[in-house]
Design an enzyme around this catalytic site. Structure first.
Site, PDB file in Angstrom:
ATOM      1  N   LYS A 581     -26.408   0.356 -44.243  1.00 29.08           N
ATOM      2  CA  LYS A 581     -25.109   0.424 -43.578  1.00 29.08           C
ATOM      3  C   LYS A 581     -24.111  -0.604 -44.086  1.00 29.08           C
ATOM      4  O   LYS A 581     -22.999  -0.704 -43.567  1.00 29.08           O
ATOM      5  CB  LYS A 581     -25.275   0.321 -42.064  1.00 29.08           C
ATOM      6  CG  LYS A 581     -26.112  -0.833 -41.566  1.00 29.08           C
ATOM      7  CD  LYS A 581     -26.289  -0.701 -40.075  1.00 29.08           C
ATOM      8  CE  LYS A 581     -27.595  -1.164 -39.495  1.00 29.08           C
ATOM      9  NZ  LYS A 581     -28.795  -1.199 -40.236  1.00 29.08           N
ATOM     10  N   GLY A 666     -43.956  -5.397 -34.859  1.00 32.55           N
ATOM     11  CA  GLY A 666     -43.175  -4.930 -36.026  1.00 32.55           C
ATOM     12  C   GLY A 666     -41.843  -4.308 -35.626  1.00 32.55           C
ATOM     13  O   GLY A 666     -41.224  -3.611 -36.426  1.00 32.55           O
ATOM     14  N   LYS A 684     -23.170  -1.078 -36.660  1.00 33.02           N
ATOM     15  CA  LYS A 684     -23.359   0.346 -36.322  1.00 33.02           C
ATOM     16  C   LYS A 684     -22.179   0.862 -35.492  1.00 33.02           C
ATOM     17  O   LYS A 684     -21.660   1.951 -35.737  1.00 33.02           O
ATOM     18  CB  LYS A 684     -24.660   0.529 -35.545  1.00 33.02           C
ATOM     19  CG  LYS A 684     -25.907   0.289 -36.381  1.00 33.02           C
ATOM     20  CD  LYS A 684     -27.141   0.421 -35.525  1.00 33.02           C
ATOM     21  CE  LYS A 684     -28.391   0.105 -36.308  1.00 33.02           C
ATOM     22  NZ  LYS A 684     -29.573   0.004 -35.463  1.00 33.02           N
ATOM     23  N   GLY A 799     -37.553   3.483 -37.004  1.00 32.60           N
ATOM     24  CA  GLY A 799     -38.883   3.906 -37.446  1.00 32.60           C
ATOM     25  C   GLY A 799     -38.774   4.661 -38.751  1.00 32.60           C
ATOM     26  O   GLY A 799     -37.803   5.392 -38.982  1.00 32.60           O
TER      27      GLY A 799
END
Ligand code: ADP
Ligand code: ASP
Ligand code: MG
Length: 824
Positions: A581, A666, A684, A799
């Protein structure tokens, strides 16, 4: 009677000659057979080299001759039985001696005339016809060696002699009238009425057979070569080219004129006049039907019949305002070039008559320029003609088909397919026959143009996409795994042919410029064993040099450096797909630049996975706006990490412990401060705001940094956790005060009334985000059309699986917009 020809590719070595013998003997043995043969593959080129070498006084004439001799002797020894060998070797040796004598003469005089060149080049066919006739005799059939110089008479235009039809007809007719059995005739060579050797032009054996077949009015003329027939395009350029079953004489003529080397252009004329079909067959696959060239082109389906190209041409342009309305300029231009014996391949003229452009072979360019400058000296002096311009390194592409005459709009489709792939057209010429659209492109675009058009017109909707991937960490490698599993379904069901052409990580990179692709299952081993030291610059340079249609650069890194290369990539008409991004959240100016480059160069720029991983947010906002809706308010939990932290933080465990746990699972960046500082969420939100059509910079955002001031400068991550513990009390107070009012803590990104913020907020039960669980993301969009109840998108926003899935979806979208084919 059977008349057939085997090209150099079919008589290159003992094995292939064995097949030739089989093919000749496979027919009716009682029939008279005329077999025309070329020199063994490559021998004509070798002879030409030898002649030039000798004329320059080169020292290696003997060695090179020896090599040539050994090659032929090797074939004789492996194909003929011992008894027959000595006779063949003696005759062959006599020819070799003759050749050696001529070459010696050339060496001594250092003079190589066109006439001597023709004589020298003729030895290739004389060798091969001799050897092949003996091979047939070796099989116990009557076969004789025939020197075509006794039959075919030409003028004395050495190198490209014109056939004198009358004496040739007489000789051919009377010679074969008395013959039985098999005649093995030398292709390519002929002689003048005075008995001086000539040649019919490179590739001329095709012409020899057509001429003989037409004179003898046979049922069909067979041309045997190393491909399955006349193909939809040159198979060495277009891997997916396939043989055409039937073509008309005119189509075959256009295709061969524009470079389809499989048939020498003048070949068609004699067959056409005598209305005899020519069949092109593959010596190595005699079971295949091949291509029939005849009066009709068979099925009338298909918009174009084939594509061809000439790899190296130069354009000569005469330009000047003084040319308008002055008659005869083009006429004088053409006569000047004709006088110089310069063949014009293509002509275009601007309708204003401001310019006339012709395509010629590059070796004639300088001569053409000089003679035209001389011819138009006065006009140039008076400023009527500005200059005689030469452009080099160009290729001509031709799309050919009889059907073009009836069906409108083909040119439009040709050029729009090319435009979508960034192929720049230098000049266009639509043949007056209207069965040919030819155009000039830069040489580096030749293969791309051919493949683009081939896919668009012949592949019944198959779209090929070429992927270049940088970054093969968690997401990148997942992406390749998804393709590995989907590749067949994508091809069979959706006609998408996805090819991996380049892969790079920070250490190594691998690119395939040829027909090869990198395996979706073997990329790891290939990168390891064949990969070179990684360099982004080289990767991009080579990707551009591959110049493949429908190329997509996939950036699966989080690197600033990679995000800065997009302008160069997009400017080369290569699409960009990325979850990175950085580019879209840097300056508004850069964001605008990328969008405009993408539009200008017909490339796609897709980044759905910049926000919310695979959740459809970016495209949703974009579509709302393009359909006329307007977005007033955006609210969202845009970080899976922070969603998890606040959804898990219920007071049972201290805040610092929750963060530690998230890290161990994680869910966070290696340094959790990068999540907690809110910058990522801010980036974002900024992208969504821009997508909704608002202009905003990162500094305009009001971001609440959740890292307590005192913990920001802690050295290591461990030290940070130690300091964070000291703030557990503060977080606990925030949690309790919210809980006391029946509320929850939620880290919300918000855009409303032109202002954007990212803040820890208290939300009550009625809030759409109250029920958020796990690490889910949620987005609420308030627009003109979704005023009362917002449009809500919710689900896992992080993910490798969902992100890679989102990238695949973006790539497929690019494929569908970029590679539109017959269905447009
Ligand atoms: P031969 O030695 O049999 O005369 P050539 O080398 O002259 O063979 O011609 C065959 C070659 O022509 C093929 O190997 C192929 O690479 C090339 N070629 C170019 N365009 C076409 C086409 N449209 N169809 C088939 N072959 C083509
Ligand atoms: N041997 C000649 C050439 O290489 C003629 C032919 O192959 O048709 O041009
Ligand atoms: Mg040929």
């Amino acid at each position: 009677m059977r008349v057939l020809k085997f090209g150099g590719t079919s008589v290159a070595n003992a094995d292939s000659i064995r097949r030739v013998v089989e093919t000749v003997l496979s027919g009716d043995q009682k029939k008279q057979v005329i077999v025309v043969v070329s020199a063994f593959g490559g021998v004509t080129d070798d002879l030409l080299d030898l002649a030039r070498h000798a004329s320059e006084g080169g020292a290696e004439v003997k060695e090179r001759l020896k090599k040539l001799e050994d090659r032929h002797v090797g074939v004789i020894r492996s194909l003929l039985n011992v008894k027959k060998q000595s006779d063949t070797l003696t005759r062959f040796k006599m020819l070799m001696n003759e050749l050696e004598d001529v070459l010696q003469g050339v060496s001594l005089t250092r003079e190589l005339t066109r006439r001597t060149t023709d004589f020298i080049l003729g030895f290739g066919e004389r060798f091969s016809a001799l050897i092949i006739s003996h091979c047939l005799q070796n099989e116990g059939v009557a076969a004789e060696f025939v020197d075509a110089r006794e039959l075919i008479q030409t003028d004395a235009r050495y190198g490209q002699a014109k056939v004198l039809l009358e004496p040739t007809c007489q000789r051919v007719e009377s010679f074969f009238e008395k013959r039985k059995g098999i005649s093995v005739v030398t292709g390519f060579i002929a002689s003048t009425p005075n008995g001086v050797s000539t040649t019919l032009g490179r590739g001329g054996s095709d012409y020899t057979v057509s001429l003989i077949g037409a004179i003898l009015k046979v049922k069909q003329i067979e041309i045997w070569t190393d491909v399955d027939g006349l193909m939809t395009a040159d198979p060495s350029m277009v891997k997916r080219a396939f043989p055409i079953r039937e073509v008309s004489y005119e189509e075959a003529m256009e295709l061969s004129h524009f470079g389809a080397k499989v048939i020498y252009p003048p070949t068609i004329q004699p067959a056409l006049q005598a209305r005899i079909p020519i069949v092109i067959r593959n010596t190595f696959h005699p079971e295949l039907p091949g291509t029939v060239i005849s009066e009709t082109s068979g099925d009338r389906e298909g918009l174009i019949r084939g594509l061809s190209s000439i790899s190296d041409v130069s354009l000569i342009t005469l330009k000047g305002s003084g040319m308008i309305g002055v008659s005869g300029v083009s006429g004088r231009m053409f006569s000047t070039l004709a006088r110089e014996q310069i063949n014009i391949i293509l002509i275009t003229q601007a309708s204003s008559e401001h310019t006339v452009t012709v395509g010629i072979q590059p070796e004639h360019a300088t001569r053409a320029k000089r003679s035209l400058e001389k011819e138009f000296r006065l006009e140039i002096q008076e400023g009527m003609i500005d200059e005689v311009r030469v452009e080099k390194d160009l290729s001509i592409i031709a799309a050919v088909g009889d059907n073009m005459r009836q069906i409108p709009g083909i040119a439009g489709r040709v050029f729009s397919a090319l435009g979508r792939n960034g192929v720049n057209i230098v000049a266009i010429s639509q043949g007056s026959s209207e069965r040919n659209i030819s155009f000039v492109v830069s040489r580096k675009d030749e293969k791309k143009a051919l493949n683009t058009l081939h896919d668009a017109f012949f592949m019944a909707g198959v779209k090929t996409v070429h992927l270049f991937l940088v970054g093969v960490g968690l997401i990148g490698s997942k992406l390749l795994e998804l393709f590995e599993n989907q590749i067949e379904v994508l091809y069979d069901k959706y006609l998408l042919d996805i090819r991996l052409k380049g892969v790079a990580n920070s250490e190594k990179m691998l690119l395939c410029s040829d027909e090869e692709s990198i395996g979706f299952s073997s990329w790891r081993e290939q990168l390891e064993s064949e990969g070179r030291k990684s360099s982004l610059k080289t990767f991009v340079r080579e990707m551009k040099a591959c110049n493949l249609p429908n190329s997509v650069f996939v950036d699966c890194t989080a690197s600033q450096e990679v995000s800065e290369i997009y302008p160069e990539v997009l400017s080369s008409s290569i699409s960009v797909v990325t979850p990175n991004k950085i580019a879209n959240s840097s300056s508004m100016e850069y964001y605008d630049e990328l969008k405009s480059l993408a539009a200008r160069h017909n490339a796609a720029f897709r980044y759905e996975t910049n926000v919310g991983a695979g959740l459809p947010v970016v495209a949703t906002i974009h579509e709302l706006v393009t359909t006329g809706d307007s977005v007033h308010r955006i609210e969202g939990v845009l970080s899976g990490t922070l969603s998890y932290i606040f959804n898990s933080y219920n007071g049972e465990m201290p805040f610092s412990e929750i963060v530690r746990q998230a890290r161990e699972k994680g869910f966070t960046e290696p340094d959790p401060r990068e999540d907690l500082n809110g910058h990522d969420v801010g980036r974002k939100l900024l992208i969504l705001i821009r997508e909704a059509g608002y202009r905003m910079e990162f500094d305009d955002l009001d971001i609440e940094n959740l890292v307590p001031k005192g913990a920001r400068n802690a050295g290591s991550v461990e030290q940070f956790f130690e300091v964070l513990k000291e703030f557990d009390g503060e977080f606990s107070e925030l949690l309790n005060s919210a809980a006391d009012q029946g509320k929850k803590l939620c880290y919300i990104a918000r855009f409303e009334g032109g202002k954007a913020s990212v803040k820890l907020e208290e939300i009550d039960r009625d809030h759409p985000f109250y029920g958020l669980a796990g690490s889910d993301n949620i987005f609420a969009l308030y627009t003109d059309h979704y005023l009362e109840t917002p449009m809500v998108v919710k689900g896992p926003g992080a993910g490798a699986n969902v992100t890679a899935g989102g990238i695949v979806a973006d790539i497929l979208r690019v494929a569908n917009t970029k590679a539109r084919s017959n269905d447009e």
